[in-house]
Design a protein around this motif. Structure first.
Motif, PDB file in Angstrom:
ATOM      1  N   PRO A   1     -64.560 132.150  38.862  1.00  0.00           N
ATOM      2  CA  PRO A   1     -63.642 131.184  39.474  1.00  0.00           C
ATOM      3  C   PRO A   1     -63.785 129.783  38.864  1.00  0.00           C
ATOM      4  O   PRO A   1     -62.837 129.010  38.841  1.00  0.00           O
ATOM      5  CB  PRO A   1     -64.023 131.163  40.952  1.00  0.00           C
ATOM      6  CG  PRO A   1     -65.060 132.190  41.152  1.00  0.00           C
ATOM      7  CD  PRO A   1     -65.470 132.723  39.817  1.00  0.00           C
ATOM      8  N   GLU A   2     -64.987 129.458  38.355  1.00  0.00           N
ATOM      9  CA  GLU A   2     -65.208 128.144  37.750  1.00  0.00           C
ATOM     10  C   GLU A   2     -64.600 128.042  36.356  1.00  0.00           C
ATOM     11  O   GLU A   2     -64.415 126.955  35.843  1.00  0.00           O
ATOM     12  CB  GLU A   2     -66.713 127.834  37.665  1.00  0.00           C
ATOM     13  CG  GLU A   2     -67.368 127.592  39.010  1.00  0.00           C
ATOM     14  CD  GLU A   2     -67.816 128.899  39.672  1.00  0.00           C
ATOM     15  OE1 GLU A   2     -67.953 129.933  38.994  1.00  0.00           O
ATOM     16  OE2 GLU A   2     -68.023 128.884  40.902  1.00  0.00           O
ATOM     17  N   GLY A   3     -64.335 129.185  35.712  1.00  0.00           N
ATOM     18  CA  GLY A   3     -63.759 129.185  34.369  1.00  0.00           C
ATOM     19  C   GLY A   3     -62.817 130.349  34.182  1.00  0.00           C
ATOM     20  O   GLY A   3     -63.115 131.268  33.426  1.00  0.00           O
ATOM     21  N   PRO A   4     -61.678 130.339  34.869  1.00  0.00           N
ATOM     22  CA  PRO A   4     -60.781 131.501  34.837  1.00  0.00           C
ATOM     23  C   PRO A   4     -60.247 131.856  33.452  1.00  0.00           C
ATOM     24  O   PRO A   4     -59.838 132.987  33.229  1.00  0.00           O
ATOM     25  CB  PRO A   4     -59.640 131.113  35.782  1.00  0.00           C
ATOM     26  CG  PRO A   4     -59.724 129.637  35.924  1.00  0.00           C
ATOM     27  CD  PRO A   4     -61.141 129.252  35.673  1.00  0.00           C
ATOM     28  N   ASP A   5     -60.288 130.927  32.506  1.00  0.00           N
ATOM     29  CA  ASP A   5     -59.835 131.218  31.149  1.00  0.00           C
ATOM     30  C   ASP A   5     -60.999 131.500  30.200  1.00  0.00           C
ATOM     31  O   ASP A   5     -60.799 131.643  28.997  1.00  0.00           O
ATOM     32  CB  ASP A   5     -59.012 130.041  30.610  1.00  0.00           C
ATOM     33  CG  ASP A   5     -57.730 129.842  31.400  1.00  0.00           C
ATOM     34  OD1 ASP A   5     -57.153 130.851  31.844  1.00  0.00           O
ATOM     35  OD2 ASP A   5     -57.330 128.679  31.590  1.00  0.00           O
ATOM     36  N   GLY A   6     -62.213 131.609  30.759  1.00  0.00           N
ATOM     37  CA  GLY A   6     -63.403 131.834  29.945  1.00  0.00           C
ATOM     38  C   GLY A   6     -63.771 133.313  29.853  1.00  0.00           C
ATOM     39  O   GLY A   6     -62.917 134.192  29.925  1.00  0.00           O
ATOM     40  N   THR A   7     -65.042 133.570  29.734  1.00  0.00           N
ATOM     41  CA  THR A   7     -65.566 134.915  29.600  1.00  0.00           C
ATOM     42  C   THR A   7     -65.239 135.743  30.833  1.00  0.00           C
ATOM     43  O   THR A   7     -65.303 135.255  31.955  1.00  0.00           O
ATOM     44  CB  THR A   7     -67.099 134.864  29.400  1.00  0.00           C
ATOM     45  OG1 THR A   7     -67.365 134.069  28.255  1.00  0.00           O
ATOM     46  CG2 THR A   7     -67.680 136.234  29.223  1.00  0.00           C
ATOM     47  N   GLU A   8     -64.909 137.015  30.613  1.00  0.00           N
ATOM     48  CA  GLU A   8     -64.627 137.930  31.709  1.00  0.00           C
ATOM     49  C   GLU A   8     -65.620 139.085  31.674  1.00  0.00           C
ATOM     50  O   GLU A   8     -66.090 139.478  30.619  1.00  0.00           O
ATOM     51  CB  GLU A   8     -63.206 138.491  31.591  1.00  0.00           C
ATOM     52  CG  GLU A   8     -62.140 137.441  31.737  1.00  0.00           C
ATOM     53  CD  GLU A   8     -60.739 138.012  31.709  1.00  0.00           C
ATOM     54  OE1 GLU A   8     -60.583 139.238  31.873  1.00  0.00           O
ATOM     55  OE2 GLU A   8     -59.798 137.241  31.521  1.00  0.00           O
TER      56      GLU A   8
END
Length: 91
Positions: free
Chosen positions: A6-13
Motif C-alpha cells: 500500500p505504501e508503494g502501489p507502483d513498486g515491487t509486487e
C-alpha cells in the motif's frame, strides 16, 4: 495474484500462486521441515515489524533474534512457508 505494498502501489509486487506441482510441494515441505525460509524481507526495524505483525495475528516461529551482523525474526505464513524478516546491523 500479485500484491503490491500500500505504501508503494507502483513498486515491487509479491506474486501468490497455487502450488499444485508434486515435486515443488515435496521441496516446499522439506524446506519447511528444515526451517529454511521461502522468502526474506529486509526492514530497518525488525522489532517494530514483529510487534506490528504479531498484533495482526502473525504466528512467529522465532522472535527477533541477534545473529551475525543482523537481527532476524521468522514467521509461518500458514501455507507451509517460513518467512524471514531481516534487519542488517549498521556498525
Amino acid at each position: 495474484l500479485t500484491v503490491p505494498s500500500p505504501e508503494g502501489p507502483d513498486g515491487t509486487e509479491l506474486q501468490l500462486a497455487l502450488n499444485n506441482n508434486p515435486a515443488a510441494k515435496a521441496y516446499q515441505q522439506a524446506m519447511f521441515q528444515q526451517r529454511q525460509p521461502a522468502a526474506m524481507f529486509y526492514t530497518d526495524d525488525v522489532q517494530a515489524e514483529y510487534e506490528r505483525m504479531k498484533a495482526r495475528g502473525a504466528e512467529f516461529t522465532m522472535p527477533p533474534t541477534d545473529v551475525t551482523a543482523s537481527k532476524i525474526a521468522m514467521l509461518n505464513d500458514t501455507s507451509a512457508n517460513l518467512i524471514q524478516v531481516t534487519q542488517l546491523m549498521r556498525w
